[in-house]
Design a protein around this motif. Structure first.
Motif, PDB file in Angstrom:
ATOM      1  N   LEU A 189      70.825  34.015  11.313  1.00 52.71           N
ATOM      2  CA  LEU A 189      70.874  34.104  12.771  1.00 52.71           C
ATOM      3  C   LEU A 189      71.194  35.522  13.240  1.00 52.71           C
ATOM      4  O   LEU A 189      70.723  35.952  14.296  1.00 52.71           O
ATOM      5  N   ASP A 190      71.963  36.257  12.442  1.00 53.93           N
ATOM      6  CA  ASP A 190      72.307  37.636  12.797  1.00 53.93           C
ATOM      7  C   ASP A 190      71.088  38.554  12.795  1.00 53.93           C
ATOM      8  O   ASP A 190      71.116  39.628  13.404  1.00 53.93           O
ATOM      9  N   PRO A 244      68.329  39.320  16.771  1.00 55.10           N
ATOM     10  CA  PRO A 244      68.182  40.374  17.779  1.00 55.10           C
ATOM     11  C   PRO A 244      67.283  41.534  17.343  1.00 55.10           C
ATOM     12  O   PRO A 244      66.579  42.110  18.174  1.00 55.10           O
ATOM     13  N   ARG A 246      62.965  35.841  24.338  1.00 50.46           N
ATOM     14  CA  ARG A 246      64.247  35.437  24.921  1.00 50.46           C
ATOM     15  C   ARG A 246      64.653  34.018  24.521  1.00 50.46           C
ATOM     16  O   ARG A 246      65.838  33.743  24.324  1.00 50.46           O
ATOM     17  N   ARG A 251      66.002  34.135  20.997  1.00 50.36           N
ATOM     18  CA  ARG A 251      67.302  34.808  20.998  1.00 50.36           C
ATOM     19  C   ARG A 251      68.383  33.900  21.559  1.00 50.36           C
ATOM     20  O   ARG A 251      69.493  33.819  21.013  1.00 50.36           O
ATOM     21  N   ARG A 252      68.077  33.206  22.641  1.00 45.67           N
ATOM     22  CA  ARG A 252      69.047  32.299  23.257  1.00 45.67           C
ATOM     23  C   ARG A 252      69.401  31.162  22.306  1.00 45.67           C
ATOM     24  O   ARG A 252      70.577  30.809  22.135  1.00 45.67           O
ATOM     25  N   ALA A 309      69.170  31.134  19.000  1.00 47.96           N
ATOM     26  CA  ALA A 309      69.949  31.658  17.876  1.00 47.96           C
ATOM     27  C   ALA A 309      71.398  31.899  18.279  1.00 47.96           C
ATOM     28  O   ALA A 309      72.330  31.599  17.524  1.00 47.96           O
ATOM     29  N   THR A 310      71.602  32.422  19.491  1.00 49.61           N
ATOM     30  CA  THR A 310      72.960  32.680  19.972  1.00 49.61           C
ATOM     31  C   THR A 310      73.738  31.383  20.124  1.00 49.61           C
ATOM     32  O   THR A 310      74.911  31.286  19.716  1.00 49.61           O
ATOM     33  N   GLN A 311      73.091  30.360  20.684  1.00 49.91           N
ATOM     34  CA  GLN A 311      73.758  29.074  20.888  1.00 49.91           C
ATOM     35  C   GLN A 311      74.091  28.401  19.558  1.00 49.91           C
ATOM     36  O   GLN A 311      75.200  27.889  19.375  1.00 49.91           O
ATOM     37  N   ALA A 357      74.434  29.864  16.614  1.00 53.74           N
ATOM     38  CA  ALA A 357      75.444  30.659  15.910  1.00 53.74           C
ATOM     39  C   ALA A 357      76.840  30.399  16.472  1.00 53.74           C
ATOM     40  O   ALA A 357      77.808  30.268  15.711  1.00 53.74           O
ATOM     41  N   ALA A 358      76.959  30.316  17.797  1.00 55.70           N
ATOM     42  CA  ALA A 358      78.266  30.073  18.407  1.00 55.70           C
ATOM     43  C   ALA A 358      78.824  28.720  17.978  1.00 55.70           C
ATOM     44  O   ALA A 358      80.011  28.602  17.621  1.00 55.70           O
TER      45      ALA A 358
END
Length: 197
Positions: free
Chosen positions: A72-73, A76, A82, A85-86, A88-90, A92-93
């Motif tokens: 996931l890192d 970016p 987008r 990216r969104r 992957a961010t969700q 990963a969190a």
């Protein structure tokens, strides 16, 4: 009455998962069906102690998450999309939060701090070769590889968390497994939507 082999279901899942198996092609792998283990082998969670299933599931959850986060890192730097990216961010969190909870529970259980799955390439874990391919890919090729890894990880996470719900006994661990099932199922649906977009 509690079954004498509470960890049988999860151990069977781990054996089927191929702990220690060789590398797989995540991009070409199909999503295996997510099925719950037979309810007849499931004890009712009671008390606050950890059984072998709880420990095994927590250790595997930590190992799988530690292998997913580097995937996931990469997002970016490998895509400008987008939506990806969104997502992957969700993901990963949520996985980092699960990882923190799993590590705390292992500490509460006084479980060994070493990773018993170190060096194992199991379903849901990206191999070194697959990471190399991800780092070299871009655009749709990267999206395809990323989707394959995410789907494999999420499906396997839901499968083993379901086994923990069935055979685990420690309330906070079973609750974490339930949260993993919910978030993993939602993330799989989100991934399906992205694939169709």
């Amino acid at each position: 009455m509690r079954q004498p082999t509470a960890s049988t279901v999860l151990i069977a899942v781990l054996l089927i998962a191929g702990c220690g198996a060789g590398p797989r092609d995540a991009a070409s792998a199909t999503t295996p069906p997510v099925t719950a283990p037979p309810a007849t082998t499931a004890p009712t969670p009671t008390g606050t102690g950890f059984n072998p299933t709880d420990i095994a599931w927590l250790q595997l959850t930590v190992a799988m998450t530690e292998r997913l986060l580097p995937v996931l890192d990469l997002v970016p730097a490998r895509t400008t999309d987008r939506a990806w990216r969104r997502t992957a961010t969700q993901v990963a969190a949520a996985r980092r939060a699960d990882l923190d909870r799993a590590r705390r529970l292992l500490a509460d259980a006084a479980a060994p701090t070493t990773n018993p799955h170190e060096g194992h390439d199991m379903p849901g874990m990206a191999t070194a070769q697959e990471m190399t391919a991800l780092r070299a890919a871009g655009g749709q090729s990267f999206h395809r590889l990323l989707a394959g890894h995410l789907r494999a990880h999420l499906a396997q996470s839901v499968r083993i968390a379901t086994a923990e719900q069935q055979s685990g006994v420690q309330p906070a661990t079973v609750a974490l497994a339930a949260a993993v099932v919910r978030s993993g199922t939602a993330d799989l649906a989100r991934l399906d939507h992205l694939d169709r977009a």
